[in-house]
Design a protein around this motif. Sequence first.
Motif, PDB file in Angstrom:
ATOM      1  N   PRO A 148    -108.441  38.721 -12.925  1.00  0.00           N
ATOM      2  CA  PRO A 148    -108.182  40.078 -12.420  1.00  0.00           C
ATOM      3  C   PRO A 148    -108.685  40.317 -11.000  1.00  0.00           C
ATOM      4  N   ILE A 149    -109.771  39.644 -10.617  1.00  0.00           N
ATOM      5  CA  ILE A 149    -110.231  39.748  -9.234  1.00  0.00           C
ATOM      6  C   ILE A 149    -109.165  39.203  -8.295  1.00  0.00           C
ATOM      7  N   ALA A 150    -108.606  38.054  -8.658  1.00  0.00           N
ATOM      8  CA  ALA A 150    -107.540  37.468  -7.850  1.00  0.00           C
ATOM      9  C   ALA A 150    -106.345  38.398  -7.774  1.00  0.00           C
ATOM     10  N   GLY A 151    -106.030  39.042  -8.902  1.00  0.00           N
ATOM     11  CA  GLY A 151    -104.886  39.944  -8.931  1.00  0.00           C
ATOM     12  C   GLY A 151    -105.053  41.137  -8.008  1.00  0.00           C
ATOM     13  N   VAL A 152    -106.217  41.767  -8.044  1.00  0.00           N
ATOM     14  CA  VAL A 152    -106.417  42.956  -7.209  1.00  0.00           C
ATOM     15  C   VAL A 152    -106.533  42.574  -5.738  1.00  0.00           C
ATOM     16  N   VAL A 153    -107.130  41.435  -5.432  1.00  0.00           N
ATOM     17  CA  VAL A 153    -107.210  40.979  -4.049  1.00  0.00           C
ATOM     18  C   VAL A 153    -105.810  40.704  -3.499  1.00  0.00           C
TER      19      VAL A 153
END
Length: 285
Positions: A148-153
């Motif tokens: 999810p961190i990758a997704g929001v970034v």
Amino acid sequence: MQFLQKVRDFRELVMFEHSIFSMPFIFIAMITATQGWFGFKLLLFGVIASISARNFAMAFNRFVDRKFDGTNPRTKGRPSVDGRISPKAMLLFIVVNALIFIAMAYAINPLCFYLSFPILIILASYSLMKRFSSAAHLVLGLSLGLAPIAGVVAVSGEIPLWSVYLCIGVSFWVAGFDLLYALQDIEHDKKEGLYSVPSVFGVQKTLWISRIFHTLTLIFWALFVKEANFGLWMWIGFVVAVAALCFEQYLVSKHFRNIPRAFFTINGYLGIAFLGFCIVDLIDK
């Protein structure tokens, strides 16, 4: 026919169908960040990045664990052990997927590109960590928690607080069910000197640690729902997650033969359901 068989062998190597665990949470983060549709370009890049990262992690794990998989009755039939896929072919597969992941990150934005390198290091470290520490389960959790961190970034170029809560929740969720899955290999891990939680702490303590991890999962997912200002539908999704994790713990505590059902079926549907409630919640606003 030989080519198709080789494709099937590599699919078995990386257990491709298990990509379902992390992918929904990438899209939950992307949808939450944009409060709606984030575009076909990012959808395509997100899918390719997610699959290539997981292929890299699984293939690396199979490559460095060939010795241990060969002595484990549960894993000695894997393509990496029985000769269907050579070490050289695995190495090539690992490198290609790492390059694809980096290329997708570069195509999305600079922050994704810079983060792609430490992410690959974390993905690879799980396979080595269990030789030294029982914290390997948490490293695996973090590997999927970064999704999810990758997704929001990818969509916003920043890391808001709600995405951190979601990341921590996913990390404890994965670590919790990985502890249950590791119960199958407790005797093998003891014999090989691997530091899984079951081999170090025993069955009952492992069950309780897993329950604690899943309790933490629910706490951080509740914080995510609150911080991201979701409405009723996402809270219903949270209740579904509570029920699913309780049922998973019940199945495993009842009998270890339920571990595959608890691991694959319940956790797979949980991610999809959470994504579904996220979409419905945003549509209903």
